[in-house]
Design an enzyme around this catalytic site. Structure first.
Site, mmCIF file in Angstrom:
data_model
loop_
_atom_site.group_PDB
_atom_site.id
_atom_site.type_symbol
_atom_site.label_atom_id
_atom_site.label_comp_id
_atom_site.label_asym_id
_atom_site.label_seq_id
_atom_site.Cartn_x
_atom_site.Cartn_y
_atom_site.Cartn_z
ATOM 1 N N GLU A 39 30.362 56.764 31.686
ATOM 2 C CA GLU A 39 29.734 55.436 31.640
ATOM 3 C C GLU A 39 29.686 54.899 30.210
ATOM 4 O OE1 GLU A 39 29.051 53.318 33.908
ATOM 5 O OE2 GLU A 39 29.600 54.672 35.528
ATOM 6 N N TYR A 122 22.166 48.620 32.783
ATOM 7 C CA TYR A 122 23.266 48.915 33.707
ATOM 8 C C TYR A 122 23.554 50.418 33.736
ATOM 9 C CZ TYR A 122 27.863 50.216 35.072
ATOM 10 O OH TYR A 122 28.893 50.913 35.650
ATOM 11 N N ASP A 140 27.138 45.652 37.103
ATOM 12 C CA ASP A 140 27.974 45.380 35.935
ATOM 13 C C ASP A 140 28.754 44.093 36.216
ATOM 14 O OD1 ASP A 140 29.883 46.071 37.770
ATOM 15 O OD2 ASP A 140 30.851 47.600 36.538
ATOM 16 N N CYS A 192 38.576 42.526 44.365
ATOM 17 C CA CYS A 192 37.877 41.272 44.059
ATOM 18 C C CYS A 192 38.035 40.972 42.568
ATOM 19 C CB CYS A 192 36.402 41.379 44.448
ATOM 20 S SG CYS A 192 35.586 39.781 44.461
ATOM 21 N N CYS A 199 41.577 39.007 49.224
ATOM 22 C CA CYS A 199 40.533 38.964 50.258
ATOM 23 C C CYS A 199 40.975 39.605 51.570
ATOM 24 C CB CYS A 199 40.097 37.523 50.483
ATOM 25 S SG CYS A 199 39.423 36.777 48.989
ATOM 26 N N CYS A 202 39.985 43.107 51.670
ATOM 27 C CA CYS A 202 38.612 43.382 51.242
ATOM 28 C C CYS A 202 37.722 43.687 52.453
ATOM 29 C CB CYS A 202 38.064 42.174 50.485
ATOM 30 S SG CYS A 202 36.342 42.385 50.002
ATOM 31 N N CYS A 208 31.838 37.048 53.449
ATOM 32 C CA CYS A 208 31.892 36.474 52.100
ATOM 33 C C CYS A 208 31.946 34.943 52.125
ATOM 34 C CB CYS A 208 33.125 37.035 51.386
ATOM 35 S SG CYS A 208 33.316 36.399 49.725
HETATM 36 S S1 SF4 Z 1 36.368 38.515 50.414
HETATM 37 FE FE1 SF4 Z 1 34.877 37.909 48.875
HETATM 38 S S2 SF4 Z 1 34.222 39.836 47.974
HETATM 39 FE FE2 SF4 Z 1 36.114 40.247 49.055
HETATM 40 S S3 SF4 Z 1 37.767 39.983 47.572
HETATM 41 FE FE3 SF4 Z 1 37.497 38.027 48.586
HETATM 42 S S4 SF4 Z 1 36.082 36.940 47.261
HETATM 43 FE FE4 SF4 Z 1 35.902 39.081 46.735
#
Ligand code: SF4
Length: 341
Positions: A39, A122, A140, A192, A199, A202, A208
């Site tokens: 870290e 953090y 962070d 992200c 996305c 993700c 989101c």
């Molecule tokens: S869905 Fe939302 S959290 Fe996921 S990568 Fe896209 S913008 Fe980022």
């Protein structure tokens, strides 16, 4: 919705986690020393850059007590190239504190960790979560970006810390807090990303708000950074009989403890004037620190005006410079000599 989000994050992590030298399969066997060291190194520095440094440090100093017994000079030398040398000095100070006041065992709570040298809010949360599975809220830059996007916050991160923290807190699971924190770090660095979030891959895209808006990369808003000032300095390369004159930076100066070429202070307005007899071959070298640019006129001189000496100069063998802790700036300035012969 919130526990659903952390479940998705953890499921994704179980299948996609990055393998890193400071990571453990189970938090029960996590070594707080390695978690803390990673870290400290990862602050302001990319994972790929940190890995070889982490491996060198842990090979030379396998425990916090070993690091505490090391000479600060050796630590600074090993840290060369990672930059932000205050981190290395704090690293050493913190190791000594853990060794001398905590009998070599890191405290577990974020509050106690935050009282140690070099550990901010953090890092204290990250170490508590990753090393001890304390359900601390770890925020962070990567996490702040993910949280802002999931919740649809358009305010720049720097101006929205409280809202981001409480949103992040509402998502943090009570169990597997360390895995969850590391999962968000992985999602933030690989999926992200600031400019082109992926996305479709993700685990959070159905939750989101930024994704739903169709312009996820525009969340959160960007703060326009003020331009940074330029400072100026003169430094001398003075070599006699294979020895170069160097001195150690002292006091509270930036980069203190590291060796530098003799020269002027860093002035805010323009290059200091040099006496005529010192108009030797020179080159101007630009180096950028986090808060200012520095333009250094590097002069190759056989003698140095005493005005630029402070009495701490030492003649060092030019072939043994790799044994000294030199900043990236000094290494850059020394290249002028190699260029000009
Ligand atoms: S869905 Fe939302 S959290 Fe996921 S990568 Fe896209 S913008 Fe980022």
């Amino acid at each position: 919705m919130n526990s659903k989000i952390s479940d998705k994050v953890l499921q994704w992590y179980d299948a996609n986690r990055r393998t890193l030298p400071w990571r453990y399969e189970q938090v029960q066997i996590a070594d707080p020393y390695r978690v803390w060291l990673s870290e400290m190194m990862l602050q302001q520095t990319q994972v790929d850059t940190v890995i070889p440094y982490f491996q060198k440090f842990t090979a030379k100093w396998p425990t916090v007590n070993d690091l505490a017994s090391a000479d600060l000079d050796d630590v600074l030398h090993m840290w060369q190239g990672l930059g932000y040398y205050a981190r290395a000095r704090n690293l050493h100070k913190c190791a000594k504190t853990i060794s001398e006041q905590f009998d070599g065992a890191f405290p577990r709570s974020p509050e106690e960790l935050a009282n140690l040298p070099g550990i901010g809010p953090y890092a204290s949360a990250a170490i508590a979560a990753i090393a001890f599975n304390v359900p601390a809220t770890v925020v962070d830059g990567n996490v702040a970006r993910i949280v802002s996007r999931v919740f649809g916050f358009s305010t720049p991160i720097q101006q929205n810390q409280k809202q981001i923290y409480s949103a992040a807190e509402s998502l943090t699971p009570l169990l597997r807090a360390g895995d969850y924190a590391q999962a968000l770090m992985d999602i933030g660095s690989g999926i992200c990303t600031p400019r082109s979030p992926k996305c479709q891959t993700c685990p959070l895209h159905t939750d989101c708000k930024a994704y739903a808006s169709g312009i996820p990369e525009q969340f959160p808003g960007k703060l326009i950074k003020p331009s940074i000032p330029t400072r100026y300095a003169v430094a001398f390369i003075c070599i006699k009989d294979n020895n170069i004159l160097l001195r150690k930076r002292t006091g509270e100066k930036m980069l203190h403890g590291l060796w530098e070429l003799p020269g002027s202070d860093w002035y805010a307005d323009s290059l200091p004037e040099l006496p005529d007899e010192m108009q030797a071959p020179y080159a101007d070298v630009k180096h950028t620190f986090s808060h200012f640019h520095l333009i250094t006129r590097v002069v190759q001189a056989s003698e140095i005006d005493p005005e630029y000496l402070n009495g701490a100069e030492v003649a060092c063998n030019i072939n043994e410079l790799d044994q000294l802790a030199l900043s990236t700036l000094t290494k850059k300035l020394l290249k002028v000599r190699n260029r000009n012969g």
